[in-house]
Scaffold this active site. Structure first.
Site, PDB file in Angstrom:
ATOM      1  N   HIS A 298      15.641  10.177   4.360  1.00  0.00           N
ATOM      2  CA  HIS A 298      15.158  11.232   3.469  1.00  0.00           C
ATOM      3  C   HIS A 298      14.594  12.348   4.360  1.00  0.00           C
ATOM      4  CE1 HIS A 298      12.317  13.082   0.579  1.00  0.00           C
ATOM      5  NE2 HIS A 298      13.001  12.483  -0.370  1.00  0.00           N
TER       6      HIS A 298
ATOM      7  N   LYS B 198       5.890   6.202  -7.144  1.00  0.00           N
ATOM      8  CA  LYS B 198       7.139   5.453  -7.321  1.00  0.00           C
ATOM      9  C   LYS B 198       6.860   3.988  -7.640  1.00  0.00           C
ATOM     10  CE  LYS B 198       9.353   8.341  -3.787  1.00  0.00           C
ATOM     11  NZ  LYS B 198      10.376   9.197  -4.377  1.00  0.00           N
TER      12      LYS B 198
ATOM     13  N   GLN C  63      11.198   3.397  -1.013  1.00  0.00           N
ATOM     14  CA  GLN C  63      12.083   2.665  -1.922  1.00  0.00           C
ATOM     15  C   GLN C  63      12.000   1.161  -1.688  1.00  0.00           C
ATOM     16  OE1 GLN C  63      13.248   4.319  -4.279  1.00  0.00           O
ATOM     17  NE2 GLN C  63      13.114   6.395  -3.474  1.00  0.00           N
TER      18      GLN C  63
ATOM     19  N   CYS D 152      17.549  14.942  -1.149  1.00  0.00           N
ATOM     20  CA  CYS D 152      16.809  15.156   0.099  1.00  0.00           C
ATOM     21  C   CYS D 152      17.438  14.388   1.254  1.00  0.00           C
ATOM     22  CB  CYS D 152      15.334  14.773  -0.038  1.00  0.00           C
ATOM     23  SG  CYS D 152      14.497  15.660  -1.331  1.00  0.00           S
TER      24      CYS D 152
ATOM     25  N   ASP E 227       9.631   3.956   6.469  1.00  0.00           N
ATOM     26  CA  ASP E 227       9.462   4.745   5.255  1.00  0.00           C
ATOM     27  C   ASP E 227       9.719   3.794   4.090  1.00  0.00           C
ATOM     28  OD1 ASP E 227       9.774   6.247   3.008  1.00  0.00           O
ATOM     29  OD2 ASP E 227      11.222   7.663   3.852  1.00  0.00           O
TER      30      ASP E 227
HETATM   31  C1  LIG Z   1      13.245   7.174   1.084  1.00  0.00           C
HETATM   32  C2  LIG Z   1      12.252   8.205   0.674  1.00  0.00           C
HETATM   33  N1  LIG Z   1      11.410   8.715   1.581  1.00  0.00           N
HETATM   34  C3  LIG Z   1      10.501   9.647   1.254  1.00  0.00           C
HETATM   35  C4  LIG Z   1      10.396  10.139  -0.022  1.00  0.00           C
HETATM   36  C5  LIG Z   1       9.372  11.193  -0.288  1.00  0.00           C
HETATM   37  O1  LIG Z   1       8.426  10.763  -1.195  1.00  0.00           O
HETATM   38  P1  LIG Z   1       7.223  11.711  -1.599  1.00  0.00           P
HETATM   39  O2  LIG Z   1       7.833  12.977  -2.066  1.00  0.00           O
HETATM   40  O3  LIG Z   1       6.537  10.970  -2.688  1.00  0.00           O
HETATM   41  O4  LIG Z   1       6.376  11.870  -0.399  1.00  0.00           O
HETATM   42  C6  LIG Z   1      11.247   9.644  -0.992  1.00  0.00           C
HETATM   43  C7  LIG Z   1      11.163  10.123  -2.376  1.00  0.00           C
HETATM   44  O5  LIG Z   1      11.896  10.899  -2.882  1.00  0.00           O
HETATM   45  C8  LIG Z   1      12.207   8.660  -0.650  1.00  0.00           C
HETATM   46  O6  LIG Z   1      13.057   8.184  -1.542  1.00  0.00           O
END
Ligand SMILES: Cc1ncc(COP(=O)(O)O)c(C=O)c1O
Lengths: 154, 405
Positions: B121, B224, B201, B362, B198
């Site tokens: 991401h 989430k 998910q 993203c 990270d």
């Molecule tokens: C794998 C992953 N990393 C990071 C994020 C970023 O999450 P947040 O916007 O809550 O910081 C997301 C969420 O969209 C994600 O799916």
């Protein structure tokens, strides 16, 4: 809110068989546009002559049916028009999508009017308005030698 | 497990979308919230609110206790060794930025290397890019294959004696790939390279034991995890939190302030500058209780069943291509439909009350790799059922009708 209003035959047709989707010969201006949230991209090529008339216009890019159809329709309608007229059409078009005004553009033929009106359903889908306006903003950047990449999130 | 009953605990599902029942398939983006969480926040504001950790009055004591209770719950939820290893952030993104900034400042020099994967991401790429700009770090991308897998070899071959960090996702938010974290961390340990996960998910869906996993950093986003927006968690081994410099400066994170110098307290205080999302953090305690009452393993099992049902169903639908085919898949199904752009899919599905996400999610590097500009993504939560998949499938067929395919 009716899907049929959004995905009219004219739009599906332009989306599937976009007109002027190429680099046009002898273009002297161009600009790029991005819709960073969605990933839509467009590159508009423009041949503006000394009388400031749009001699030719075309585009390349990728995106949804709405953004491709809108780019295709734009090139069809703007080709051959004076830049000032084209700008007026653009303003009316954006007003139609944002405020819901009916575009009253004398310089458009009935046929052109029907075509441009086919995009009026987009107004009902606020998330899609920027798909429909991307190519038009990019056209303006090209015409005005604005080297900044159009970004729908700004 | 009675999914109907669980679903009934989420007020959002009693609303209609365009006159239709809501089929929510966007939990990877953000999950819906159970009533206990919503009520907790409201109750906290009505009865117990004040700022935490700063005043002496009784409300402040209550608020501080409630707030710190969440830290303990998280510690147990992920089986961290110490409560001091739990740092509150505003989301996972901030957790990664915190590490990129502080670890970067202390340990990264010109030409040092950071390994990430092509699945990441933007939240696990852009912060490292800043470090590349600021410090001359080199970012190396471990390749993912057509199935969406990142093999241990693709990481192994990037490691050099300049590698200073490996930062990978737990589960891809596009292909659903569950990464072989144990192997990656074992490999990294033999080279003494710290690993950041990270967990956006991962944490909402899979049983976590950070001690067993032995990662150095693990970040998550509470929104989430059936929790409020604006709260994230950074887990870091204590030795790192002791060693890293503070991230943001301000109230709450100081020890002694003099005109010519400032000293800082221990973690987690050192990393929690300013007033945090007090009510949301208190509310998040209820999300963890909610998950634990159902049982995270039951959640994994249920989502797996629905994901497999969805895969089977969509694979039978000739117009649909599923993106990636990982052996180990989380609760995510990304797909394309021949001749229809994902945005158009999303709009048509929305007309049936089916909420999915369309775009690059993203993950532009991954989409470029796969040679597609965008995908449609259905992602699951505990409230989804086979019926939701059936409605999704019907709605996909409608896309083909609208487009005369
Ligand atoms: C794998 C992953 N990393 C990071 C994020 C970023 O999450 P947040 O916007 O809550 O910081 C997301 C969420 O969209 C994600 O799916």
């Amino acid at each position: 809110m009716d899907l049929k209003e959004l995905y009219q035959e004219i739009i599906l047709d332009h989306g599937k068989n976009p007109r002027n989707k190429k680099k046009c010969d002898g273009f002297n201006k161009d600009a790029k546009g991005n819709n960073p949230l969605c990933g839509d991209k467009v590159h508009v090529f423009l041949k503006l002559n000394d009388e400031k008339q749009v001699e030719d216009i075309s585009f390349e890019g990728e995106g949804c049916a709405i953004s491709i159809a809108s780019a295709s329709i734009m090139t069809e309608i703007i080709k051959g028009k004076d830049f000032n007229v084209a700008k007026k059409i653009l303003e009316n078009f954006i007003n139609m999508l944002k405020e819901g005004y009916k575009p009253s553009i004398n310089s458009l033929s009935d046929n052109e009017n029907t075509t441009i009106m086919s995009l009026s359903g987009v107004k009902q889908f606020p998330m899609r308005v920027k798909c429909a306006t991307l190519a038009w903003h990019t056209f303006l950047h090209a015409a005005e030698d604005n080297k900044k990449v159009v970004n729908t999130e700004k | 497990m009675d999914i109907k009953e669980i679903k009934s605990k989420f007020p959002i599902f009693s609303n209609k979308v365009k006159g239709k029942k809501l089929v929510y398939l966007d939990s990877a983006n953000s999950s819906q919230k159970p009533k206990v969480v919503i009520d907790r926040i409201s109750n906290f504001y009505s009865k117990e609110f004040s700022n935490v950790g700063r005043s002496m009055h009784s409300l402040a004591v209550t608020a501080t206790n409630r707030f710190e209770e969440t830290r303990d719950l998280i510690k147990n939820f992920i089986n961290a060794k110490l409560r001091e290893e739990i740092v509150f952030t505003k989301n996972a993104t901030e957790g990664i930025n915190l590490i990129a900034t502080t670890y970067g400042e202390k340990f990264i020099q010109d030409k040092d290397e950071i390994i990430i994967t092509e699945l990441e991401h933007h939240a696990n790429y852009v912060p490292w890019h800043f470090l590349r700009k600021r410090k001359g770090a080199v970012i190396k991308f471990a390749e993912c294959d057509k199935q969406g897998e990142v093999s241990i070899d693709s990481i192994k071959k990037l490691i050099t004696n300049k590698t200073k960090l490996i930062a990978v996702t737990h589960v891809s938010n596009v292909t659903g790939t569950i990464l072989p974290l144990n192997k990656i961390i074992d490999l990294a340990k033999t080279k003494k390279i710290p690993v950041l996960i990270d967990g956006c998910q991962g944490a909402p869906h899979l049983k976590l034991d950070v001690q067993k996993l032995d990662c150095d950093f693990y970040v998550m986003s509470c929104h989430k995890m059936y929790g409020p927006t604006g709260v994230g968690v950074l887990y870091a081994k204590k030795k790192w939190l002791d060693e890293l410099p503070p991230y943001q400066g301000g109230g709450g994170m100081i020890d002694e302030v003099k005109k010519d110098d400032i000293s800082f307290p221990e973690s987690p205080t050192k990393f929690e500058a300013g007033t945090l999302q007090t009510a949301e953090i208190v509310g998040f305690a209820e999300s963890i209780r909610f998950i634990e009452n159902i049982g995270i393993k039951n959640i994994t099992q249920h989502e797996k069943e629905i994901t497999e049902y969805g895969l089977e169903k969509l694979k039978k639908n000739n117009s649909v291509s599923i993106i990636g085919d990982p052996k180990d898949r989380g609760a995510i199904l990304s797909f394309t439909i021949k001749g229809i752009h994902p945005h158009d899919i999303a709009t048509i599905l929305d007309d049936d009350g089916v909420a999915i996400r369309a775009g690059h999610h993203c993950c532009q590097i991954l989409h470029e790799k796969m040679g597609i500009p965008a995908t449609a993504r259905a992602s699951l939560g505990i409230y989804n059922s086979k019926e939701d998949i059936d409605i999704l499938n019907e709605s996909i067929n409608k896309c083909n009708k609208v487009f005369n395919n």
